[in-house]
Design an enzyme around this catalytic site. Sequence first.
Site, short mmCIF file in Angstrom:
data_model
loop_
_atom_site.label_atom_id
_atom_site.label_comp_id
_atom_site.label_asym_id
_atom_site.label_seq_id
_atom_site.Cartn_x
_atom_site.Cartn_y
_atom_site.Cartn_z
NE ARG A 12 -0.71 -0.24 4.92
CZ ARG A 12 -1.04 0.60 5.67
NH1 ARG A 12 -1.92 1.42 5.90
NH2 ARG A 12 -0.21 0.25 7.15
CB SER A 39 -5.79 3.29 5.67
OG SER A 39 -6.04 3.64 6.95
CD GLU A 60 -17.34 2.66 1.28
OE1 GLU A 60 -18.47 2.50 1.47
OE2 GLU A 60 -16.43 2.83 2.46
CG PHE A 85 -14.92 -1.26 3.43
CD1 PHE A 85 -15.73 -2.22 3.99
CD2 PHE A 85 -14.14 -0.56 4.16
CE1 PHE A 85 -15.29 -2.50 5.45
CE2 PHE A 85 -13.60 -0.63 5.42
CZ PHE A 85 -14.34 -1.71 6.10
CG HIS A 111 -5.92 -2.26 5.14
ND1 HIS A 111 -5.32 -1.31 4.20
CD2 HIS A 111 -5.57 -2.06 6.40
CE1 HIS A 111 -4.70 -0.36 5.18
NE2 HIS A 111 -4.70 -0.80 6.22
CG ASP A 119 -8.59 -3.31 12.40
OD1 ASP A 119 -9.10 -2.73 13.29
OD2 ASP A 119 -7.72 -2.77 11.64
CD GLN A 123 -12.91 -3.09 9.38
OE1 GLN A 123 -12.49 -2.19 8.83
NE2 GLN A 123 -14.15 -3.41 9.84
NE ARG A 169 -2.53 -4.20 9.18
CZ ARG A 169 -1.50 -4.28 10.23
NH1 ARG A 169 -1.13 -3.03 10.53
NH2 ARG A 169 -0.99 -5.15 10.84
#
Lengths: 316, 270
Positions: A12, A39, A60, A85, A111, A119, A123, A169
Amino acid sequence: MSCKRIYGMATRDAYGKALVELGRENPAIVALDADLSKSTKSVLFAKEFKDRFFNMGIAEANMVSTAAGLASCGKIPFVSSFASFLMCKTFDQLRMSVANPHLNVKLVGSHGGISIGEDGASQMAVEDIALACSLPGFVVLVPADELSTMALVKLAAQHKGPVYMRTGRPKAPVIYQQGTDFKIGRANIVREGIDVTVIANGLMVQEAVEAACACSERGIDVRVIDMHTVKPIDKDVIVQSAQTTGAIVTAEEHLLAGGLGAAVAQVVSEQCPVPMGFVGVNDTYAESGTPDELFRKYGLTADNIVRKIEEVLKRK
Amino acid sequence: MDINQLTKTAQAIRRDIIKMTTEVNSGHPGGSLSATDIITVLYFMAMRHDPKNAGWPDRDRFILSKGHAAPALYSALARSGYFPVEQLLTLRKFGSPLQGHPEMGKLPGVEASTGSLGQGLSIASGIALAGKLDNKDYRTYVMIGDGESEEGQIWEAAMSSAYYRLDNLTAFIDYNSIQLDGWIRDIMELEPIVDKWKSFGWHVIDIDGHNFNQIIKAIDEAKATNGKPTVIVARTIKGKGVSFMENNVEFHGMAATRDQMAIALRELGE
């Protein structure tokens, strides 16, 4: 590629860095995020190109269709959010606003997989690759490390049409050296071998390399392939590897349904039947924990790849 | 075009809608007829567009978010000169570019793929945003259904379009009060619709969606509005122009029979 793990930048972070470089090169690049820019790392683009960055808030679906509108006017939108998401919440928008008209929208889900860790399941995208691969005309990329991410983000921008890229991540082990050549749809052979082939992507490439190193001590010569493009998949390297090594194991940080293993199996079963083994998350949601704990519990480890290798060699 | 010519064109489009849907015995005549007068004003008076150069970058755009009203859009495109009027009778038939719902890239003049409800305002908002980025003066129009307004994405887009001050964006609500399962008020009440859009930061104009003077005036008012997008709440009649289709929920998604078509066409001045 090294038997010893050397950590580099998270994919990322590499994405954020590449996006800034793209922004400098091409004024048509715009970026959208849904309140996760710190993030996803699109924040780096936001800082330098304030006028070309749109924070769409936690919405989104609207973000994806807005990006489609921008793309229909010649912009190259990079749309970021958590992979869970971005892909799972907006599937209909991806389907109708983006895939049906084959618009030039680049979706980058960070992620991805279970390595997000603490998390927990809400997620963690474990279905994102399957969803992206099911969309007609989509290119689907899962880079393994900093260098490959940088290269693939730039290739994605040059590609005309929708692209989904998954980033991760945690810090990613270094696989590639400067000067390596990347092409969408062409896998990279990161280690040669003749007894069995492991086809992996993302964080599983390093696990595959370590499995190959362990096998090497036992006299098993393992070829490792980084299949960074899941779609269109590199059929040539699959067929050639099946013919050369006679057995294939796939390894992915994704559900076994509809991901890398399924895509490879489709080619193998039709063009070059050989014994196959599959490493991935087996029909379950994961839980909270450190990435290492989760990789062990769900079998995403070099040790488990070695077990699969031994199993397919018996069926060879 | 004057009001008299607009009226004649709208009647021609209504006749096309009936013929097209009866020919294939499928489609959505009710919501196409309610949308016709607004679409007529857009294509034959308000919008800057060039049927001979459908991809002209400076063109005004129209997105039919309520994609099931495709027959009205297709007829307006054909009668503007995008493709031959005779082709209208291929609606929904195998091999035709006139898909059941509009698909971008299949037919010149179609600006988005719609039909899965709720997405058109977001797409239009992206087009308007691109216009702002490029300092272009084209305008973007979008037509949303009243039933479609039950989709959450409409309100996400309402929020972001106002936040980004898209005064080059104009939305129409084709408020015919009927959705597939019945009257809107019996399924999911929309009122107070004007207050809802105002509270989202839009300039709101409430009109009779079959009154050409009011439609034209509202579009002018939208063009003159700075700093915020405009929504035109157009009170319409489902099935407008055909006595037995007006306010009849049955004709949301059902075509007229050949016998009914003959009556409808007579009523529509053929």
